[in-house]
Write a protein that holds these residues in place. Structure first.
Motif, mmCIF file in Angstrom:
data_model
loop_
_atom_site.group_PDB
_atom_site.id
_atom_site.type_symbol
_atom_site.label_atom_id
_atom_site.label_comp_id
_atom_site.label_asym_id
_atom_site.label_seq_id
_atom_site.Cartn_x
_atom_site.Cartn_y
_atom_site.Cartn_z
ATOM 1 N N ALA A 144 0.845 -1.190 0.000
ATOM 2 C CA ALA A 144 0.000 0.000 0.000
ATOM 3 C C ALA A 144 0.880 1.240 0.000
ATOM 4 C CB ALA A 144 -0.908 0.001 1.236
ATOM 5 N N VAL A 145 0.505 2.230 -0.793
ATOM 6 C CA VAL A 145 1.248 3.485 -0.900
ATOM 7 C C VAL A 145 0.285 4.643 -0.687
ATOM 8 C CG1 VAL A 145 2.651 4.936 -2.431
ATOM 9 C CG2 VAL A 145 2.866 2.454 -2.548
ATOM 10 N N GLN A 146 0.696 5.624 0.108
ATOM 11 C CA GLN A 146 -0.127 6.815 0.264
ATOM 12 C C GLN A 146 -0.241 7.503 -1.099
ATOM 13 O OE1 GLN A 146 1.007 9.320 3.584
ATOM 14 N NE2 GLN A 146 1.344 7.555 4.914
ATOM 15 N N PRO A 147 -1.436 7.913 -1.506
ATOM 16 C CA PRO A 147 -1.635 8.466 -2.850
ATOM 17 C C PRO A 147 -0.731 9.641 -3.206
ATOM 18 C CG PRO A 147 -3.751 8.037 -1.829
ATOM 19 C CD PRO A 147 -2.699 7.825 -0.766
ATOM 20 N N GLN A 148 -0.416 10.490 -2.260
ATOM 21 C CA GLN A 148 0.374 11.682 -2.537
ATOM 22 C C GLN A 148 1.880 11.409 -2.604
ATOM 23 O OE1 GLN A 148 -1.184 10.935 0.248
ATOM 24 N NE2 GLN A 148 0.193 11.312 1.970
ATOM 25 N N ALA A 149 2.309 10.182 -2.325
ATOM 26 C CA ALA A 149 3.736 9.826 -2.287
ATOM 27 C C ALA A 149 4.228 9.509 -3.705
ATOM 28 C CB ALA A 149 3.967 8.662 -1.334
ATOM 29 N N ALA A 150 4.371 10.541 -4.517
ATOM 30 C CA ALA A 150 4.719 10.380 -5.937
ATOM 31 C C ALA A 150 6.039 9.631 -6.128
ATOM 32 C CB ALA A 150 4.777 11.742 -6.614
ATOM 33 N N ASP A 151 7.038 9.884 -5.299
ATOM 34 C CA ASP A 151 8.319 9.182 -5.446
ATOM 35 C C ASP A 151 8.170 7.691 -5.184
ATOM 36 O OD1 ASP A 151 9.588 11.542 -6.110
ATOM 37 O OD2 ASP A 151 10.574 11.796 -4.161
ATOM 38 N N SER A 152 7.331 7.323 -4.232
ATOM 39 C CA SER A 152 7.095 5.899 -3.955
ATOM 40 C C SER A 152 6.396 5.241 -5.131
ATOM 41 C CB SER A 152 6.260 5.731 -2.684
ATOM 42 O OG SER A 152 6.956 6.228 -1.564
ATOM 43 N N MET A 173 -7.119 4.870 9.711
ATOM 44 C CA MET A 173 -5.763 4.344 9.496
ATOM 45 C C MET A 173 -4.786 5.514 9.448
ATOM 46 S SD MET A 173 -6.083 0.965 9.072
ATOM 47 C CE MET A 173 -4.740 0.392 8.081
ATOM 48 N N LEU A 174 -3.522 5.205 9.267
ATOM 49 C CA LEU A 174 -2.484 6.226 9.188
ATOM 50 C C LEU A 174 -2.831 7.293 8.157
ATOM 51 C CD1 LEU A 174 0.370 7.371 9.676
ATOM 52 C CD2 LEU A 174 1.203 5.688 8.025
ATOM 53 N N SER A 175 -3.164 6.859 6.952
ATOM 54 C CA SER A 175 -3.570 7.759 5.872
ATOM 55 C C SER A 175 -5.038 7.487 5.572
ATOM 56 C CB SER A 175 -2.710 7.483 4.628
ATOM 57 O OG SER A 175 -3.144 8.250 3.533
ATOM 58 N N PRO A 176 -5.815 8.501 5.193
ATOM 59 C CA PRO A 176 -7.229 8.252 4.907
ATOM 60 C C PRO A 176 -7.448 7.450 3.626
ATOM 61 C CG PRO A 176 -6.678 10.550 4.513
ATOM 62 C CD PRO A 176 -5.467 9.918 5.124
ATOM 63 N N GLN A 177 -6.401 7.320 2.804
ATOM 64 C CA GLN A 177 -6.486 6.532 1.574
ATOM 65 C C GLN A 177 -5.135 5.876 1.306
ATOM 66 O OE1 GLN A 177 -7.637 9.524 -1.293
ATOM 67 N NE2 GLN A 177 -9.797 8.964 -1.083
ATOM 68 N N PHE A 178 -5.203 4.728 0.639
ATOM 69 C CA PHE A 178 -3.998 4.041 0.163
ATOM 70 C C PHE A 178 -4.252 3.505 -1.229
ATOM 71 C CE2 PHE A 178 -2.925 3.707 4.695
ATOM 72 C CZ PHE A 178 -1.562 3.971 4.658
ATOM 73 N N ASP A 179 -3.205 3.505 -2.061
ATOM 74 C CA ASP A 179 -3.236 2.847 -3.358
ATOM 75 C C ASP A 179 -2.623 1.466 -3.166
ATOM 76 O OD1 ASP A 179 -4.384 5.038 -4.618
ATOM 77 O OD2 ASP A 179 -2.449 5.889 -5.178
ATOM 78 N N ILE A 180 -3.308 0.449 -3.670
ATOM 79 C CA ILE A 180 -2.915 -0.936 -3.453
ATOM 80 C C ILE A 180 -2.323 -1.521 -4.736
ATOM 81 C CG2 ILE A 180 -3.699 -3.248 -2.772
ATOM 82 C CD1 ILE A 180 -3.834 -1.109 -0.520
ATOM 83 N N TYR A 181 -1.142 -2.119 -4.575
ATOM 84 C CA TYR A 181 -0.437 -2.771 -5.679
ATOM 85 C C TYR A 181 -0.363 -4.272 -5.418
ATOM 86 C CZ TYR A 181 1.453 1.748 -7.266
ATOM 87 O OH TYR A 181 1.613 3.028 -7.745
ATOM 88 N N VAL A 182 -0.242 -5.047 -6.521
ATOM 89 C CA VAL A 182 -0.068 -6.485 -6.443
ATOM 90 C C VAL A 182 0.999 -6.904 -7.445
ATOM 91 C CG1 VAL A 182 -1.172 -8.728 -6.888
ATOM 92 C CG2 VAL A 182 -2.415 -6.987 -5.671
ATOM 93 N N LYS A 183 1.753 -7.919 -7.079
ATOM 94 C CA LYS A 183 2.790 -8.478 -7.952
ATOM 95 C C LYS A 183 2.807 -9.978 -7.790
ATOM 96 C CE LYS A 183 7.824 -8.597 -8.396
ATOM 97 N NZ LYS A 183 9.076 -8.006 -8.008
#
Length: 188
Positions: A144-152, A173-183
């Motif tokens: 999970a990555v915080q949406p505003q964390a462009a470098d991540s 949660m820590l951030s009100p939103q997260f972007d979820i990745y899968v590999k």
């Protein structure tokens, strides 16, 4: 950091290694995630320490450590998801059921990855992640990555094979939103 003169050792660690390096991990976590653009509430340092103490007792816990001259300069850790995980809840759009179904051995969640500021841009983050995931028996990984964390986001795009699934609303949660990745992971 001059990687030519400073040997960087990256290895899979154990729960005992995590306990041994606990304070250094927490200090590096605070350094990496307390700066903008990350959400950092006043209680985050304590919350992280408590979470990590609990997590290292989980049999699905895994960690990779990076050291230079015996000093911790990076880490990546996470845990296997259980069949009844809440990880896949709260997506803003619908995601296929076959993506969100869990069973033992299906998914490893990368919880945190951090590299000391002076050691960044030398491939250490990628090597940490590869070392950790290469040691895992699960079929896939998620993070999970915080949406505003462009470098991540750029980091995960650059190292390849991570697929953005969608954005979750995560109130409380820590951030009100997260972007979820899968590999998908290669078989060990």
């Amino acid at each position: 950091m001059d990687t030519a003169s400073d040997a960087v050792s990256i290895r899979v660690g154990t729960a005992d290694d995590t306990s041994k390096h606990f304070d250094a991990i927490c200090t590096l976590y605070d350094e990496a995630f307390s700066a903008p653009p990350f959400v950092w509430p006043p209680t985050e340092s304590t919350r992280h320490r408590d979470m990590l103490k609990r997590m290292i007792t989980d049999p699905g816990f895994g960690i990779a450590l990076a050291q230079s001259n015996d000093a911790l300069i990076g880490f990546a850790y996470g845990t296997a998801l259980s069949a009844n995980t809440g990880w896949w809840q709260g997506f803003q759009q619908s995601v296929p059921d076959e993506l969100t179904q869990e069973w033992p051995g299906r998914t490893f969640a990368v919880i945190d990855l951090a590299v000391q500021t002076s050691a960044r841009r030398h491939g250490i983050g990628r090597r940490l992640l590869d070392t950790l995931l290469d040691s895992r028996p699960e079929q896939r990984a998620t993070l999970a990555v915080q949406p505003q964390a462009a470098d991540s986001h750029a980091f995960y795009a650059a190292i390849g094979r991570w697929r953005l699934i969608g954005r979750q609303d995560t109130p409380g949660m820590l951030s009100p939103q997260f972007d979820i990745y899968v590999k998908e992971l290669d078989s060990p």
